[in-house]
Design an enzyme around this catalytic site. Structure first.
Site, PDB file in Angstrom:
ATOM      1  N   SER A  62      -5.367  -6.445  -0.695  1.00 29.98           N
ATOM      2  CA  SER A  62      -6.141  -5.230  -0.393  1.00 29.98           C
ATOM      3  C   SER A  62      -6.922  -5.279   0.916  1.00 29.98           C
ATOM      4  O   SER A  62      -7.359  -4.234   1.394  1.00 29.98           O
ATOM      5  CB  SER A  62      -7.141  -4.958  -1.514  1.00 29.98           C
ATOM      6  OG  SER A  62      -6.610  -4.023  -2.409  1.00 29.98           O
ATOM      7  N   LYS A  65      -5.984  -3.058   3.675  1.00 28.12           N
ATOM      8  CA  LYS A  65      -6.434  -1.651   3.708  1.00 28.12           C
ATOM      9  C   LYS A  65      -7.384  -1.425   4.877  1.00 28.12           C
ATOM     10  O   LYS A  65      -7.443  -0.328   5.451  1.00 28.12           O
ATOM     11  CB  LYS A  65      -7.090  -1.276   2.372  1.00 28.12           C
ATOM     12  CG  LYS A  65      -6.071  -1.262   1.205  1.00 28.12           C
ATOM     13  CD  LYS A  65      -6.739  -1.071  -0.141  1.00 28.12           C
ATOM     14  CE  LYS A  65      -5.778  -0.761  -1.266  1.00 28.12           C
ATOM     15  NZ  LYS A  65      -5.236  -1.878  -2.003  1.00 28.12           N
ATOM     16  N   TYR A 186       3.376  -0.198   2.393  1.00 29.88           N
ATOM     17  CA  TYR A 186       2.131  -0.669   1.759  1.00 29.88           C
ATOM     18  C   TYR A 186       2.328  -2.082   1.183  1.00 29.88           C
ATOM     19  O   TYR A 186       1.500  -2.974   1.396  1.00 29.88           O
ATOM     20  CB  TYR A 186       1.708   0.336   0.680  1.00 29.88           C
ATOM     21  CG  TYR A 186       0.616  -0.170  -0.239  1.00 29.88           C
ATOM     22  CD1 TYR A 186      -0.710  -0.180   0.175  1.00 29.88           C
ATOM     23  CD2 TYR A 186       0.920  -0.657  -1.511  1.00 29.88           C
ATOM     24  CE1 TYR A 186      -1.718  -0.664  -0.667  1.00 29.88           C
ATOM     25  CE2 TYR A 186      -0.075  -1.139  -2.349  1.00 29.88           C
ATOM     26  CZ  TYR A 186      -1.379  -1.144  -1.923  1.00 29.88           C
ATOM     27  OH  TYR A 186      -2.369  -1.624  -2.749  1.00 29.88           O
ATOM     28  N   TYR A 238     -13.964  -3.270  -4.957  1.00 29.80           N
ATOM     29  CA  TYR A 238     -13.459  -2.578  -6.154  1.00 29.80           C
ATOM     30  C   TYR A 238     -14.619  -1.925  -6.918  1.00 29.80           C
ATOM     31  O   TYR A 238     -15.605  -1.518  -6.310  1.00 29.80           O
ATOM     32  CB  TYR A 238     -12.674  -3.540  -7.047  1.00 29.80           C
ATOM     33  CG  TYR A 238     -11.629  -4.344  -6.319  1.00 29.80           C
ATOM     34  CD1 TYR A 238     -10.712  -3.714  -5.484  1.00 29.80           C
ATOM     35  CD2 TYR A 238     -11.548  -5.711  -6.448  1.00 29.80           C
ATOM     36  CE1 TYR A 238      -9.742  -4.444  -4.818  1.00 29.80           C
ATOM     37  CE2 TYR A 238     -10.573  -6.453  -5.783  1.00 29.80           C
ATOM     38  CZ  TYR A 238      -9.681  -5.806  -4.971  1.00 29.80           C
ATOM     39  OH  TYR A 238      -8.733  -6.521  -4.303  1.00 29.80           O
ATOM     40  N   VAL A 256      -6.601  -9.188  -4.151  1.00 27.37           N
ATOM     41  CA  VAL A 256      -6.266  -9.947  -5.363  1.00 27.37           C
ATOM     42  C   VAL A 256      -5.534 -11.268  -5.076  1.00 27.37           C
ATOM     43  O   VAL A 256      -5.318 -12.053  -5.989  1.00 27.37           O
ATOM     44  CB  VAL A 256      -5.445  -9.118  -6.390  1.00 27.37           C
ATOM     45  CG1 VAL A 256      -6.265  -8.011  -6.995  1.00 27.37           C
ATOM     46  CG2 VAL A 256      -4.160  -8.603  -5.777  1.00 27.37           C
TER      47      VAL A 256
HETATM   48  N1  GLN Z   1      -0.861  -5.307  -3.586  1.00 27.39           N
HETATM   49  C1  GLN Z   1      -1.904  -5.122  -4.552  1.00 27.39           C
HETATM   50  C2  GLN Z   1      -1.660  -3.900  -5.404  1.00 27.39           C
HETATM   51  O1  GLN Z   1      -1.320  -2.896  -4.909  1.00 27.39           O
HETATM   52  C3  GLN Z   1      -3.204  -5.027  -3.811  1.00 27.39           C
HETATM   53  C4  GLN Z   1      -4.326  -4.811  -4.737  1.00 27.39           C
HETATM   54  C5  GLN Z   1      -5.550  -5.579  -4.424  1.00 27.39           C
HETATM   55  O2  GLN Z   1      -5.612  -6.529  -3.671  1.00 27.39           O
HETATM   56  N2  GLN Z   1      -6.561  -5.153  -5.114  1.00 27.39           N
HETATM   57  O3  GLN Z   1      -1.801  -3.921  -6.585  1.00 27.39           O
END
Ligand code: GLN
Length: 305
Positions: A62, A65, A186, A238, A256
């Site tokens: 994430s 992003k 993505y 989050y 994650v």
């Molecule tokens: N690639 C992960 C997903 O889309 C990224 C999510 C994350 O790091 N929170 O679920």
């Protein structure tokens, strides 16, 4: 002293590693060792302090992003981006589809999956994956960043929830391009391999208002950086972002894969790797490490001591 503060924060963070769990919904991520914890701090005056597993490569997840949002803001501008995505914390998990269907046509913010997929949909006609990879290497000052094919395949194989988000965005007329290729881009961005060091560099550039502190080159505009740091503070961790804004008070973004990228205004960038996660998906050792460091060194954004 910075060295002592980082070391004791790292030691403190390690105590909590076994209270968390490595992500396994992307099967390849479950191979990481829960006892890894690494921290790298790059200060504005040229110091680097590191402890633990700073050489380990892991996927950015994430935290990508931030990179795609930075590219979109630079290329397409603030108004265009935020006509597609809002700036509000969602209070829901990062991959929730709920409010997108019931409460709003626009995703709540660019730090959750729906918002990031939307932003990538805006970028896709303008830039290739290779351009985004080169941009990631530049703003993390790390030429070793590559696409981790094993994680990418694993995520693509299990990524139906993200495809569902893509189709919902398309059905609402928010996403205009092809859903599968947008979500594929993505997945690729989530599968870039970084280290705690590269995340600390990105944090340092953000802390320095978008200017590379080593070369003096401006990489991001001041407005882009201000926008990103605000969203990191309000939405970057989050559905624990509010609590961590109070407890830690350092704009941060987690992934994650176990990474956390943080920036202390005009002072330092911090990169953390610790794949054992709390129940929201944040590195558990990383969160405690940051809380300890923030307290010891008075790094909270609103600290007046
Ligand atoms: N690639 C992960 C997903 O889309 C990224 C999510 C994350 O790091 N929170 O679920």
């Amino acid at each position: 002293m910075l060295e002592d503060a980082v070391k004791s924060a790292w030691q403190y963070g390690r105590r909590f590693l076994l209270n968390g769990k490595v992500a396994d919904y992307i099967p390849e991520l479950s191979k990481a060792s829960p006892v890894y914890l690494g921290v790298c701090v790059h200060t504005m005056d040229g110091k680097t302090v590191e402890y633990g597993d700073v050489d380990q490569r892991f996927t950015i997840q994430s935290i990508s992003k931030v990179i795609t949002l930075a590219m979109a803001l630079e290329l397409l501008g603030f108004d265009k981006v935020f006509s597609h995505v809002m700036m509000e914390p969602s209070g829901d998990s990062f991959n929730s589809i709920l409010k997108l269907d019931t409460a709003s046509n626009r995703p709540y913010n660019p730090m959750i999956n729906a918002g990031a997929i939307d932003v990538i949909g805006l970028l896709a006609p303008e830039v290739s994956f290779e351009t985004l990879l080169a941009f990631a290497r530049t703003i993390c000052m790390d030429d070793g960043i590559e696409l981790d094919m094993d994680v990418y395949r694993s995520e693509a194989f299990t990524g139906d929830r993200n495809r569902a988000i893509g189709y919902l965005l398309k059905s609402k007329g928010v996403l205009s391009g092809d859903v599968l290729s947008t979500v594929d881009l993505y997945f690729r961005m989530c599968s870039l391999s970084v280290t705690a060091r590269s995340l600390a560099r990105l944090g340092q550039i953000l802390a320095n208002g978008g200017v590379n502190p080593v070369t003096g080159e401006r990489l991001l505009s001041a407005q882009t950086v201000r926008t990103i740091k605000t969203l990191m503070l309000t939405c970057g961790m989050y559905d624990r972002s509010g609590e961590l804004a109070v407890r830690v008070g350092i704009p941060s973004k987690s992934g994650v894969g176990g990474g956390i990228m943080s920036c202390v205004e005009k002072c330092m960038g911090i990169g953390i790797y610790g794949p054992s996660l709390d129940e929201k998906g944040n590195s558990i050792g990383g969160v405690y490490l940051l809380e300890h460091l923030s307290k010891e060194m008075h790094l909270h954004i609103f600290d007046s001591e």
